[in-house]
Design a protein around this motif. Structure first.
Motif, PDB file in Angstrom:
ATOM      1  N   THR A   1       0.832  -1.208   0.000  1.00  0.00           N
ATOM      2  CA  THR A   1       0.000   0.000   0.000  1.00  0.00           C
ATOM      3  C   THR A   1       0.862   1.253   0.000  1.00  0.00           C
ATOM      4  O   THR A   1       0.556   2.229  -0.685  1.00  0.00           O
ATOM      5  CB  THR A   1      -0.942   0.013   1.219  1.00  0.00           C
ATOM      6  N   THR A   2       1.947   1.226   0.752  1.00  0.00           N
ATOM      7  CA  THR A   2       2.847   2.382   0.810  1.00  0.00           C
ATOM      8  C   THR A   2       3.360   2.747  -0.574  1.00  0.00           C
ATOM      9  O   THR A   2       3.272   3.912  -1.006  1.00  0.00           O
ATOM     10  CB  THR A   2       4.039   2.098   1.743  1.00  0.00           C
ATOM     11  N   PHE A   3       3.883   1.778  -1.295  1.00  0.00           N
ATOM     12  CA  PHE A   3       4.469   2.076  -2.604  1.00  0.00           C
ATOM     13  C   PHE A   3       3.420   2.359  -3.681  1.00  0.00           C
ATOM     14  O   PHE A   3       3.656   3.180  -4.570  1.00  0.00           O
ATOM     15  CB  PHE A   3       5.392   0.937  -3.034  1.00  0.00           C
ATOM     16  N   SER A   4       2.275   1.709  -3.612  1.00  0.00           N
ATOM     17  CA  SER A   4       1.243   1.984  -4.620  1.00  0.00           C
ATOM     18  C   SER A   4       0.678   3.392  -4.431  1.00  0.00           C
ATOM     19  O   SER A   4       0.469   4.120  -5.407  1.00  0.00           O
ATOM     20  CB  SER A   4       0.121   0.944  -4.553  1.00  0.00           C
TER      21      SER A   4
ATOM     22  N   ILE B   1      -6.219  11.541   1.658  1.00  0.00           N
ATOM     23  CA  ILE B   1      -5.611  10.388   2.341  1.00  0.00           C
ATOM     24  C   ILE B   1      -5.662  10.578   3.854  1.00  0.00           C
ATOM     25  O   ILE B   1      -6.004   9.653   4.605  1.00  0.00           O
ATOM     26  CB  ILE B   1      -4.158  10.202   1.872  1.00  0.00           C
ATOM     27  N   ALA B   2      -5.314  11.781   4.306  1.00  0.00           N
ATOM     28  CA  ALA B   2      -5.293  12.077   5.741  1.00  0.00           C
ATOM     29  C   ALA B   2      -6.669  11.877   6.369  1.00  0.00           C
ATOM     30  O   ALA B   2      -6.795  11.255   7.435  1.00  0.00           O
ATOM     31  CB  ALA B   2      -4.807  13.504   5.971  1.00  0.00           C
ATOM     32  N   LYS B   3      -7.703  12.380   5.707  1.00  0.00           N
ATOM     33  CA  LYS B   3      -9.066  12.255   6.248  1.00  0.00           C
ATOM     34  C   LYS B   3      -9.492  10.800   6.351  1.00  0.00           C
ATOM     35  O   LYS B   3     -10.126  10.392   7.335  1.00  0.00           O
ATOM     36  CB  LYS B   3     -10.045  13.034   5.371  1.00  0.00           C
ATOM     37  N   GLN B   4      -9.144  10.015   5.340  1.00  0.00           N
ATOM     38  CA  GLN B   4      -9.501   8.595   5.379  1.00  0.00           C
ATOM     39  C   GLN B   4      -8.817   7.865   6.532  1.00  0.00           C
ATOM     40  O   GLN B   4      -9.339   6.883   7.060  1.00  0.00           O
ATOM     41  CB  GLN B   4      -9.134   7.924   4.054  1.00  0.00           C
ATOM     42  N   LEU B   5      -7.639   8.366   6.915  1.00  0.00           N
ATOM     43  CA  LEU B   5      -6.882   7.733   8.001  1.00  0.00           C
ATOM     44  C   LEU B   5      -7.211   8.322   9.373  1.00  0.00           C
ATOM     45  O   LEU B   5      -6.646   7.899  10.374  1.00  0.00           O
ATOM     46  CB  LEU B   5      -5.382   7.866   7.732  1.00  0.00           C
ATOM     47  N   GLY B   6      -8.116   9.314   9.396  1.00  0.00           N
ATOM     48  CA  GLY B   6      -8.539   9.885  10.670  1.00  0.00           C
ATOM     49  C   GLY B   6      -7.797  11.130  11.104  1.00  0.00           C
ATOM     50  O   GLY B   6      -7.886  11.544  12.265  1.00  0.00           O
ATOM     51  N   PHE B   7      -7.063  11.773  10.166  1.00  0.00           N
ATOM     52  CA  PHE B   7      -6.357  13.015  10.470  1.00  0.00           C
ATOM     53  C   PHE B   7      -7.117  14.189   9.854  1.00  0.00           C
ATOM     54  O   PHE B   7      -7.595  14.097   8.720  1.00  0.00           O
ATOM     55  CB  PHE B   7      -4.932  12.983   9.909  1.00  0.00           C
ATOM     56  N   ASN B   8      -7.211  15.290  10.573  1.00  0.00           N
ATOM     57  CA  ASN B   8      -7.880  16.464  10.024  1.00  0.00           C
ATOM     58  C   ASN B   8      -6.876  17.386   9.336  1.00  0.00           C
ATOM     59  O   ASN B   8      -5.672  17.115   9.315  1.00  0.00           O
ATOM     60  CB  ASN B   8      -8.660  17.219  11.109  1.00  0.00           C
TER      61      ASN B   8
ATOM     62  N   LYS C   1      -9.400   4.869  -2.627  1.00  0.00           N
ATOM     63  CA  LYS C   1     -10.297   4.724  -1.473  1.00  0.00           C
ATOM     64  C   LYS C   1     -10.302   3.293  -0.963  1.00  0.00           C
ATOM     65  O   LYS C   1     -10.263   3.044   0.248  1.00  0.00           O
ATOM     66  CB  LYS C   1     -11.716   5.152  -1.861  1.00  0.00           C
ATOM     67  N   LYS C   2     -10.345   2.348  -1.880  1.00  0.00           N
ATOM     68  CA  LYS C   2     -10.359   0.928  -1.519  1.00  0.00           C
ATOM     69  C   LYS C   2      -9.045   0.526  -0.852  1.00  0.00           C
ATOM     70  O   LYS C   2      -9.034  -0.213   0.139  1.00  0.00           O
ATOM     71  CB  LYS C   2     -10.595   0.081  -2.767  1.00  0.00           C
ATOM     72  N   LYS C   3      -7.924   1.007  -1.396  1.00  0.00           N
ATOM     73  CA  LYS C   3      -6.610   0.666  -0.848  1.00  0.00           C
ATOM     74  C   LYS C   3      -6.440   1.223   0.569  1.00  0.00           C
ATOM     75  O   LYS C   3      -5.924   0.536   1.461  1.00  0.00           O
ATOM     76  CB  LYS C   3      -5.504   1.200  -1.747  1.00  0.00           C
ATOM     77  N   ILE C   4      -6.860   2.484   0.756  1.00  0.00           N
ATOM     78  CA  ILE C   4      -6.734   3.101   2.072  1.00  0.00           C
ATOM     79  C   ILE C   4      -7.669   2.422   3.072  1.00  0.00           C
ATOM     80  O   ILE C   4      -7.320   2.229   4.244  1.00  0.00           O
ATOM     81  CB  ILE C   4      -7.029   4.613   2.015  1.00  0.00           C
TER      82      ILE C   4
ATOM     83  N   ALA D   1      11.488  -5.322  -7.024  1.00  0.00           N
ATOM     84  CA  ALA D   1      10.552  -5.584  -8.117  1.00  0.00           C
ATOM     85  C   ALA D   1       9.108  -5.412  -7.638  1.00  0.00           C
ATOM     86  O   ALA D   1       8.270  -4.826  -8.340  1.00  0.00           O
ATOM     87  CB  ALA D   1      10.766  -6.992  -8.663  1.00  0.00           C
ATOM     88  N   GLU D   2       8.809  -5.899  -6.439  1.00  0.00           N
ATOM     89  CA  GLU D   2       7.464  -5.777  -5.883  1.00  0.00           C
ATOM     90  C   GLU D   2       7.125  -4.313  -5.609  1.00  0.00           C
ATOM     91  O   GLU D   2       6.000  -3.869  -5.854  1.00  0.00           O
ATOM     92  CB  GLU D   2       7.360  -6.596  -4.600  1.00  0.00           C
ATOM     93  N   ALA D   3       8.100  -3.567  -5.088  1.00  0.00           N
ATOM     94  CA  ALA D   3       7.883  -2.148  -4.801  1.00  0.00           C
ATOM     95  C   ALA D   3       7.623  -1.374  -6.088  1.00  0.00           C
ATOM     96  O   ALA D   3       6.737  -0.510  -6.142  1.00  0.00           O
ATOM     97  CB  ALA D   3       9.089  -1.578  -4.064  1.00  0.00           C
ATOM     98  N   LYS D   4       8.376  -1.688  -7.123  1.00  0.00           N
ATOM     99  CA  LYS D   4       8.191  -0.999  -8.406  1.00  0.00           C
ATOM    100  C   LYS D   4       6.842  -1.353  -9.037  1.00  0.00           C
ATOM    101  O   LYS D   4       6.191  -0.497  -9.648  1.00  0.00           O
ATOM    102  CB  LYS D   4       9.338  -1.346  -9.358  1.00  0.00           C
ATOM    103  N   ASP D   5       6.437  -2.615  -8.900  1.00  0.00           N
ATOM    104  CA  ASP D   5       5.123  -3.025  -9.408  1.00  0.00           C
ATOM    105  C   ASP D   5       4.017  -2.241  -8.704  1.00  0.00           C
ATOM    106  O   ASP D   5       3.060  -1.780  -9.341  1.00  0.00           O
ATOM    107  CB  ASP D   5       4.905  -4.525  -9.187  1.00  0.00           C
ATOM    108  N   ALA D   6       4.149  -2.104  -7.397  1.00  0.00           N
ATOM    109  CA  ALA D   6       3.154  -1.367  -6.619  1.00  0.00           C
ATOM    110  C   ALA D   6       3.138   0.101  -7.028  1.00  0.00           C
ATOM    111  O   ALA D   6       2.065   0.705  -7.197  1.00  0.00           O
ATOM    112  CB  ALA D   6       3.459  -1.498  -5.124  1.00  0.00           C
ATOM    113  N   PHE D   7       4.326   0.680  -7.196  1.00  0.00           N
ATOM    114  CA  PHE D   7       4.438   2.093  -7.595  1.00  0.00           C
ATOM    115  C   PHE D   7       3.772   2.310  -8.956  1.00  0.00           C
ATOM    116  O   PHE D   7       3.042   3.289  -9.151  1.00  0.00           O
ATOM    117  CB  PHE D   7       5.914   2.484  -7.654  1.00  0.00           C
ATOM    118  N   ARG D   8       4.019   1.380  -9.894  1.00  0.00           N
ATOM    119  CA  ARG D   8       3.414   1.479 -11.225  1.00  0.00           C
ATOM    120  C   ARG D   8       1.892   1.350 -11.158  1.00  0.00           C
ATOM    121  O   ARG D   8       1.169   2.033 -11.877  1.00  0.00           O
ATOM    122  CB  ARG D   8       4.004   0.422 -12.161  1.00  0.00           C
ATOM    123  N   GLU D   9       1.433   0.475 -10.285  1.00  0.00           N
ATOM    124  CA  GLU D   9      -0.021   0.317 -10.131  1.00  0.00           C
ATOM    125  C   GLU D   9      -0.654   1.622  -9.672  1.00  0.00           C
ATOM    126  O   GLU D   9      -1.733   2.004 -10.134  1.00  0.00           O
ATOM    127  CB  GLU D   9      -0.335  -0.790  -9.113  1.00  0.00           C
ATOM    128  N   GLY D  10       0.005   2.300  -8.748  1.00  0.00           N
ATOM    129  CA  GLY D  10      -0.519   3.562  -8.234  1.00  0.00           C
ATOM    130  C   GLY D  10      -0.616   4.648  -9.289  1.00  0.00           C
ATOM    131  O   GLY D  10      -1.439   5.564  -9.175  1.00  0.00           O
TER     132      GLY D  10
END
Length: 281
Positions: free
Chosen positions: A61-64, A161-168, A116-119, A99-108
């Motif tokens: 999730t971090t890299f995507s 992103i912040a709001k979805q995670l509970g930060f204002n 929304k689904k990922k968060i 390779a996995e990190a780059k795949d995730a980054f490309r997906e993002g």
């Protein structure tokens, strides 16, 4: 297998014919499949609550989302790529992990990335760990600042992103200010390290980064010059505990990200030392 044997035996005894055995064998086969599905489901559910699953979800999730933040302003710049690569290097990832990190980054970066689904998935696993959610958000802030400029689209995405995670919005503003100050700490430290590597000091860059100021130090700790010594000490202890690498890993942070957490605690410590010296405590 047990279902097949029992079914065949029961079918044969029931009708005293091999056709009964075949019918029983088929019923036993269905029973075995149903049992396997139940076992598989149990294994999946067990895996989903394990540390391995949590760390995998945090990692991917971090890299995507980093890729999504990088694309927020319209295109991914060389600075965004460098930030991602530097982050991978800091984590000391092996070839497969890179390779996995780059795949995730490309997906993002893809159009229609389900942010929304990922968060939501991330929050399902880490929503009760505010320190990990903040750690994740800070990485996205760092990505947005890859070119040292926070554009409107990037800022709006960070708010989302912040709001979805509970930060204002106020929380985000403070985290951004803390990162801007921390960035100056890291730039200065990096330049000092490069300077001492030079055999010919005259060949070092003439545009040296300024040493972090007292205001930067306050910002890294998340306090101001108006706060009491007691409040500053409390803020420092809270931050050090919140970013302690071993504690974060125990809560689900991938072990590879320990180096990132260590860097954070070093910056906090450096900022605190500057404040201590200035305030004489």
């Amino acid at each position: 297998m047990i279902g097949k044997i029992a079914g065949a035996l029961f079918g044969f005894l029931l009708v005293r014919h091999f056709l009964g055995a075949l019918a029983g064998l088929w019923i036993g086969h269905l029973f075995d499949k149903a049992l396997q599905r139940m076992n598989d489901k149990g294994n999946v559910e067990e895996w989903l609550i394990s540390n391995d699953a949590k760390q995998s979800i945090f990692f991917y999730t971090t890299f995507s989302v980093m890729g999504h933040v990088a694309k927020a302003s319209g295109r991914v710049t060389p600075e965004h790529i460098k930030t991602a690569n530097d982050f991978m290097a800091q984590m000391r990832l092996n070839e497969q992990q890179v390779a996995e990190a780059k795949d995730a980054f490309r997906e993002g970066k893809l159009l229609g990335f389900p942010l929304k689904k990922k968060i939501k998935q991330f929050k399902n696993h880490f929503g009760n760990r505010r320190d990990l959610c903040q750690f994740f958000l800070e990485i996205q802030i760092q990505t947005a600042y890859s070119d040292s400029i926070l554009e409107a689209d990037e800022y709006n995405l960070l708010i989302n992103i912040a709001k979805q995670l509970g930060f204002n919005k106020r929380n985000l503003t403070q985290l951004i200010a803390m990162w801007e100050a921390e960035m100056r700490f890291q730039n200065y430290k990096q330049q000092q390290q490069e300077k001492y590597k030079q055999y010919d000091r005259k060949s070092s860059s003439s545009q040296e980064a300024k040493a972090p100021s007292l205001l930067d130090a306050y910002a890294v700790i998340g306090v101001s010059d108006r706060d009491s010594v007691r409040d500053i000490k409390r803020a420092y202890k809270r931050l050090m505990s919140q970013n302690h690498p071993d504690k974060l890993v125990a809560k689900g942070l991938p072990p590879e990200m320990m180096e990132v957490a260590k860097q954070k605690t070093q910056d906090i410590q450096s900022a605190y030392e500057i404040i201590k010296k200035a305030r004489d405590f």
